[in-house]
Design a protein around this motif. Structure first.
Motif: not given
Length: 478
Positions: A161-175, A186-194
């Protein structure tokens, strides 16, 4: 009733591979897929393709930020909408060659609908009955879901679902989960700014890899600001926070507005009426499959994730080759094994492994020698700043060092997945390590580390009498 030579259920990596082979052989083939948008399966739609596209973009963000120490100025944040649009565009290029229309042009019958067994060799789809000489189950797997208190208060994603529904970068993402999917995304979203926290039930990330590899990866993650909680579980979500319980601490509450569940996968078995076909399941709900990929119904074979052994798209490719070799040459059939399997986790640094792990070598009573090689004094690693890299090779126990053959290998480094390919080829082709030692590598290609490792093995066993003899010969003739 429509009769076929082969019926394939599922249009993922295994299904496309099997239907393609059957069609090339001129066998009358039917491919059944329940979702017309799902051709290519998990790899194309939710796994390998979109995740690697996301990682590629995230790495560009990271490289730009890393260049600030040399004077580059950067600003702004990731626009997830634009990122997902780009990913979907890349997927479209790939899917155009493997959708229903493309397969029908090749002569494969394709039906969109849910297949249900009517007997041991017949299926019903959309009210029509089909039968075949053999039926291939390529139904894949799905993310294992969790039931955690308060999950309805946060955005919950899986890789589907994440590649369709996550259209806003999460501020705080728990993996949740410290396996390959959790680490890569996890690393990808961290590098994008989460702000990313990985919650792992085990004692370390990527626990099927050597401990040193996990240690290096965790160090790199922490340097990038990724938080890691091992021996831990998420107990609840409440008021924009996640409650994490671990052995070392009382419940720790951290900010959380989105969660990615990457806690393993389950085989897809529901709704097909396996009882009617005489297909049995294990106590854990997996399909019972023998070492030749046959189910308890001898006309039904299971390939890919559905077989429940190793869940990789290239693992499905390996099974497809083995299955058709056995179907066409049923004498001295080949067993489904881990022997020639390899895998890569596409974090930065990448983690690559081929051959049996050390634990499996020991379980099988295989005698081996292990050699560990640091990248600390490798020139390419020095100039590109990855001297933290590590490689391990497991070799057979031949008496002559130069004639030793590679059994397995493990590497953590940038582009490790590419660097180990020649070593894996040497293993597959039974090439002695002396052949790699004799090669001349252009300086300073990254693959020189492979030769450096081999030379370290040879130097360990260098005999003093050989050096003495060399000196005597030199002085005699010169």
């Amino acid at each position: 009733m429509k009769k076929y030579d082969v019926i394939v259920i599922g249009a993922g990596s295994a299904g496309l591979g099997n239907s393609g082979v059957a069609n090339v052989l001129g066998l009358k083939t039917l491919l059944i897929e329940k979702d017309g948008d799902n051709f290519g399966g998990d790899c194309t739609n939710f796994g390998c393709v979109p995740s690697k596209a996301l990682i590629h973009i995230a790495n560009q963000f990271h490289q730009a930020k890393s260049a600030e120490r040399f004077g580059l100025k950067t600003s702004g944040k990731a626009d997830m909408g634009r990122i997902l649009d780009h990913i979907h565009q890349m997927q479209t290029f790939i899917k155009d060659t493997e959708d229903a229309a493309a397969l029908r042009k090749k002569g494969i019958d394709v039906v969109i609908g849910e297949a249900v067994f009517d007997s041991r060799d017949t299926l019903k789809v959309n009210g029509e009955t089909h039968t075949a000489r053999i039926i291939l189950l390529c139904t894949g797997s799905s993310p294992r879901m969790l039931d955690i208190e308060g999950m309805d208060s946060v955005d919950v994603y899986t890789n589907e679902t994440i590649f369709f529904d996550c259209r806003k970068l999460p501020e705080n993402l728990v993996v949740i989960g410290g396996g390959p999917i959790g680490c890569e995304l996890g690393q990808a979203f961290s590098r994008l700014g989460s702000k990313v926290t990985i919650v792992n039930r085990g004692d370390r990330l990527l626990n099927k890899e050597p401990e040193k590899v996990s240690e290096i990866l965790e160090t790199r993650f922490k340097e990038e600001g990724i938080q890691i909680s091992s021996h831990a579980e998420v107990q609840f979500f409440k008021d924009g926070k996640a409650g994490i319980a671990s052995k070392e601490k009382d419940i720790l509450e951290i900010p959380c507005d989105a969660v990615l569940i990457s806690a393993g996968r389950t085989v897809n078995t529901k709704g097909m009426d396996f009882d009617a076909a005489g297909i049995e399941l294990t106590e854990k709900g997996k399909i019972k499959v023998d070492e030749y990929l046959q189910s308890t119904n001898k006309k039904v074979y299971v390939i890919g994730d559905a077989a429940g052994s190793y869940m990789f798209s290239h693992g499905a490719e390996k099974m497809v080759r083995q299955l058709w070799r056995n179907l066409l040459v049923p004498i001295f059939k080949k067993k489904n094994t881990w022997n020639d399997l390899s895998w890569v986790t596409f974090t930065d640094p990448q983690v690559a492994h081929f051959g049996l792990t050390e634990d499996r070598l020991q379980e099988r009573g295989v005698e081996f020698q292990r050699h560990d090689q640091s990248f600390l004094h490798d020139d390419r690693a020095i100039v590109e700043e990855y001297t933290y890299g590590q490689m391990s090779l497991w070799l057979d126990n031949s008496n002559s060092t130069g004639s030793k053959k590679i059994l397995s290998g493990s590497m953590i480094a940038p582009h490790a997945g590419e660097l180990v390919q020649e070593l894996e080829l040497a293993k597959h082709a039974n090439i002695p390590i002396s052949e790699l030692n004799d090669r001349v590598y252009p300086y300073p290609v990254a693959a020189r580390i492979n030769q450096k490792t081999i030379r370290g093995i040879l130097e360990k066993t260098r005999k003093l009498w050989k050096l003495k003899l060399a000196r005597m010969v030199f002085r005699w003739f010169h």
